[in-house]
Motif scaffolding. Structure first.
Motif, mmCIF file in Angstrom:
data_model
loop_
_atom_site.group_PDB
_atom_site.id
_atom_site.type_symbol
_atom_site.label_atom_id
_atom_site.label_comp_id
_atom_site.label_asym_id
_atom_site.label_seq_id
_atom_site.Cartn_x
_atom_site.Cartn_y
_atom_site.Cartn_z
ATOM 1 N N ILE A 92 0.841 -1.196 0.000
ATOM 2 C CA ILE A 92 0.000 0.000 0.000
ATOM 3 C C ILE A 92 0.880 1.252 0.000
ATOM 4 O O ILE A 92 0.645 2.192 -0.759
ATOM 5 C CB ILE A 92 -0.965 -0.003 1.202
ATOM 6 C CG1 ILE A 92 -2.008 -1.117 1.050
ATOM 7 C CG2 ILE A 92 -1.660 1.359 1.347
ATOM 8 C CD1 ILE A 92 -2.853 -1.348 2.290
ATOM 9 N N GLU A 93 1.912 1.256 0.833
ATOM 10 C CA GLU A 93 2.818 2.406 0.892
ATOM 11 C C GLU A 93 3.465 2.672 -0.471
ATOM 12 O O GLU A 93 3.584 3.825 -0.908
ATOM 13 C CB GLU A 93 3.898 2.183 1.952
ATOM 14 C CG GLU A 93 3.388 2.270 3.372
ATOM 15 C CD GLU A 93 4.357 1.669 4.379
ATOM 16 O OE1 GLU A 93 5.523 1.388 4.009
ATOM 17 O OE2 GLU A 93 3.950 1.480 5.538
ATOM 18 N N GLY A 94 3.897 1.603 -1.135
ATOM 19 C CA GLY A 94 4.515 1.767 -2.448
ATOM 20 C C GLY A 94 3.555 2.352 -3.464
ATOM 21 O O GLY A 94 3.943 3.221 -4.259
ATOM 22 N N HIS A 95 2.309 1.885 -3.451
ATOM 23 C CA HIS A 95 1.344 2.410 -4.424
ATOM 24 C C HIS A 95 0.967 3.855 -4.084
ATOM 25 O O HIS A 95 0.756 4.661 -4.984
ATOM 26 C CB HIS A 95 0.097 1.516 -4.484
ATOM 27 C CG HIS A 95 -0.690 1.736 -5.725
ATOM 28 N ND1 HIS A 95 -0.562 0.947 -6.843
ATOM 29 C CD2 HIS A 95 -1.596 2.693 -6.056
ATOM 30 C CE1 HIS A 95 -1.367 1.387 -7.802
ATOM 31 N NE2 HIS A 95 -1.999 2.451 -7.336
ATOM 32 N N ILE A 96 0.916 4.176 -2.804
ATOM 33 C CA ILE A 96 0.628 5.560 -2.419
ATOM 34 C C ILE A 96 1.749 6.485 -2.891
ATOM 35 O O ILE A 96 1.487 7.589 -3.379
ATOM 36 C CB ILE A 96 0.406 5.668 -0.891
ATOM 37 C CG1 ILE A 96 -0.936 5.041 -0.515
ATOM 38 C CG2 ILE A 96 0.460 7.128 -0.434
ATOM 39 C CD1 ILE A 96 -1.183 4.925 0.974
ATOM 40 N N ASP A 97 2.997 6.037 -2.775
ATOM 41 C CA ASP A 97 4.114 6.846 -3.290
ATOM 42 C C ASP A 97 3.896 7.160 -4.770
ATOM 43 O O ASP A 97 4.072 8.294 -5.208
ATOM 44 C CB ASP A 97 5.446 6.114 -3.108
ATOM 45 C CG ASP A 97 5.941 6.141 -1.668
ATOM 46 O OD1 ASP A 97 5.440 6.957 -0.869
ATOM 47 O OD2 ASP A 97 6.838 5.332 -1.352
ATOM 48 N N PHE A 98 3.541 6.146 -5.534
ATOM 49 C CA PHE A 98 3.257 6.355 -6.956
ATOM 50 C C PHE A 98 2.099 7.327 -7.137
ATOM 51 O O PHE A 98 2.178 8.275 -7.924
ATOM 52 C CB PHE A 98 2.932 5.017 -7.631
ATOM 53 C CG PHE A 98 2.104 5.148 -8.879
ATOM 54 C CD1 PHE A 98 2.629 5.728 -10.025
ATOM 55 C CD2 PHE A 98 0.786 4.700 -8.909
ATOM 56 C CE1 PHE A 98 1.866 5.864 -11.177
ATOM 57 C CE2 PHE A 98 0.020 4.828 -10.047
ATOM 58 C CZ PHE A 98 0.558 5.404 -11.187
ATOM 59 N N ALA A 99 1.008 7.112 -6.395
ATOM 60 C CA ALA A 99 -0.200 7.913 -6.574
ATOM 61 C C ALA A 99 0.028 9.384 -6.225
ATOM 62 O O ALA A 99 -0.594 10.271 -6.821
ATOM 63 C CB ALA A 99 -1.343 7.341 -5.735
ATOM 64 N N LEU A 100 0.924 9.650 -5.283
ATOM 65 C CA LEU A 100 1.197 11.035 -4.902
ATOM 66 C C LEU A 100 2.286 11.679 -5.754
ATOM 67 O O LEU A 100 2.242 12.876 -6.015
ATOM 68 C CB LEU A 100 1.589 11.101 -3.421
ATOM 69 C CG LEU A 100 0.468 10.786 -2.422
ATOM 70 C CD1 LEU A 100 1.016 10.795 -0.997
ATOM 71 C CD2 LEU A 100 -0.687 11.758 -2.557
ATOM 72 N N ASP A 101 3.250 10.883 -6.183
ATOM 73 C CA ASP A 101 4.399 11.442 -6.904
ATOM 74 C C ASP A 101 4.231 11.455 -8.417
ATOM 75 O O ASP A 101 4.921 12.214 -9.104
ATOM 76 C CB ASP A 101 5.677 10.661 -6.560
ATOM 77 C CG ASP A 101 6.043 10.787 -5.087
ATOM 78 O OD1 ASP A 101 5.603 11.757 -4.437
ATOM 79 O OD2 ASP A 101 6.769 9.905 -4.580
ATOM 80 N N ASP A 102 3.372 10.604 -8.940
ATOM 81 C CA ASP A 102 3.230 10.471 -10.395
ATOM 82 C C ASP A 102 1.791 10.687 -10.841
ATOM 83 O O ASP A 102 1.281 9.970 -11.697
ATOM 84 C CB ASP A 102 3.728 9.085 -10.841
ATOM 85 C CG ASP A 102 5.225 8.921 -10.645
ATOM 86 O OD1 ASP A 102 5.978 9.773 -11.143
ATOM 87 O OD2 ASP A 102 5.645 7.954 -10.000
ATOM 88 N N ARG A 103 1.155 11.708 -10.294
ATOM 89 C CA ARG A 103 -0.243 11.962 -10.601
ATOM 90 C C ARG A 103 -0.507 12.154 -12.090
ATOM 91 O O ARG A 103 -1.511 11.653 -12.607
ATOM 92 C CB ARG A 103 -0.747 13.147 -9.785
ATOM 93 C CG ARG A 103 -0.810 12.846 -8.292
ATOM 94 C CD ARG A 103 -0.913 14.085 -7.434
ATOM 95 N NE ARG A 103 -2.187 14.742 -7.607
ATOM 96 C CZ ARG A 103 -2.484 15.911 -7.046
ATOM 97 N NH1 ARG A 103 -1.597 16.551 -6.314
ATOM 98 N NH2 ARG A 103 -3.666 16.456 -7.241
ATOM 99 N N PRO A 104 0.373 12.838 -12.835
ATOM 100 C CA PRO A 104 0.096 12.980 -14.278
ATOM 101 C C PRO A 104 0.016 11.637 -15.007
ATOM 102 O O PRO A 104 -0.752 11.494 -15.957
ATOM 103 C CB PRO A 104 1.284 13.817 -14.790
ATOM 104 C CG PRO A 104 1.739 14.586 -13.603
ATOM 105 C CD PRO A 104 1.529 13.653 -12.433
ATOM 106 N N LEU A 105 0.781 10.645 -14.533
ATOM 107 C CA LEU A 105 0.749 9.343 -15.201
ATOM 108 C C LEU A 105 -0.581 8.626 -14.987
ATOM 109 O O LEU A 105 -1.020 7.858 -15.842
ATOM 110 C CB LEU A 105 1.904 8.463 -14.721
ATOM 111 C CG LEU A 105 3.281 8.890 -15.216
ATOM 112 C CD1 LEU A 105 4.371 8.034 -14.589
ATOM 113 C CD2 LEU A 105 3.363 8.806 -16.735
ATOM 114 N N ILE A 106 -1.218 8.874 -13.866
ATOM 115 C CA ILE A 106 -2.539 8.285 -13.624
ATOM 116 C C ILE A 106 -3.539 8.873 -14.625
ATOM 117 O O ILE A 106 -4.302 8.139 -15.268
ATOM 118 C CB ILE A 106 -2.994 8.535 -12.175
ATOM 119 C CG1 ILE A 106 -2.071 7.813 -11.197
ATOM 120 C CG2 ILE A 106 -4.447 8.083 -11.984
ATOM 121 C CD1 ILE A 106 -2.324 8.149 -9.738
#
Length: 198
Positions: A92-106
């Motif tokens: 969960i922590e790893g995916h949250i890092d992605f979700a917060l740091d790479d928002r344009p990619l989402i």
């Protein structure tokens, strides 16, 4: 996820700016010249790094899917011998890092995935399936009453929750990275807990 201390390469700079611009204005709303200007090189100079915008989009979307899978596998390896609940927290922590740091990619994934060539789109889907199945296995260890289809649905639902970060407002309007991360983590564990109630 590890924090990079070295300077990004020119390719990485180009990809970061391309992701931001594509997310803001759409793939077809951005020209090669604009991407070049954002990184301080001429539009034609981009062709030394990428054959075109399509290649940038493919590298962005295939790349992030591969990074998520690789990062999750690394977290599993690092957590070898840990309690399943701690392993799930790490994922969960790893995916949250992605979700917060790479928002344009989402945003980019949601809007532009269908623009990829079939082979690239299939690769993205293949990497995503592997990522989901890795989560499903861990979730079922933590919540053994869950059937595989229910666990898979729960994983997809939690991804939807965590990947909602582009809709949380501008970076400055969030309550702070740590507070947002903690909130998302609590909500993800709450969602899995609700799915695991029998």
């Amino acid at each position: 996820m590890s924090i990079r201390t070295d300077a990004p390469t020119r390719r990485e700079q180009i990809l970061k700016e391309a992701a931001r611009l594509f997310a803001e204005r759409g793939f077809h709303g951005v020209g090669v010249d604009e991407i070049g200007a954002a990184v301080g090189i001429s539009g034609p100079g981009l062709y030394r790094h990428f054959p075109g915008k399509d290649a940038m989009l493919a590298e962005l979307l295939v790349g992030i899917s591969g990074q998520l899978l690789t990062g999750a596998k690394r977290r599993l390896a690092d957590a070898d011998g840990s309690a399943p609940s701690a392993v799930l927290d790490s994922l969960i922590e790893g995916h949250i890092d992605f979700a917060l740091d790479d928002r344009p990619l989402i945003t980019l994934h949601d809007r532009e995935l269908d623009r990829l060539r079939d082979s690239d789109r299939k690769l993205v889907r293949q990497l995503q399936r592997q990522y989901v199945e890795l989560w499903v296995a861990v979730v079922r260890e933590v919540y053994p009453t869950l059937t595989e289809p229910t666990a898979r649905s729960a994983v997809h639902s939690v991804f939807g929750l965590l990947n909602s970060t582009p809709h949380l407002g501008r970076r400055g309007s969030l309550p702070g990275r740590a507070a947002t991360s903690e909130l998302l983590h609590r909500m993800a564990r709450g969602a899995f807990g609700a799915a695991g109630v029998v």
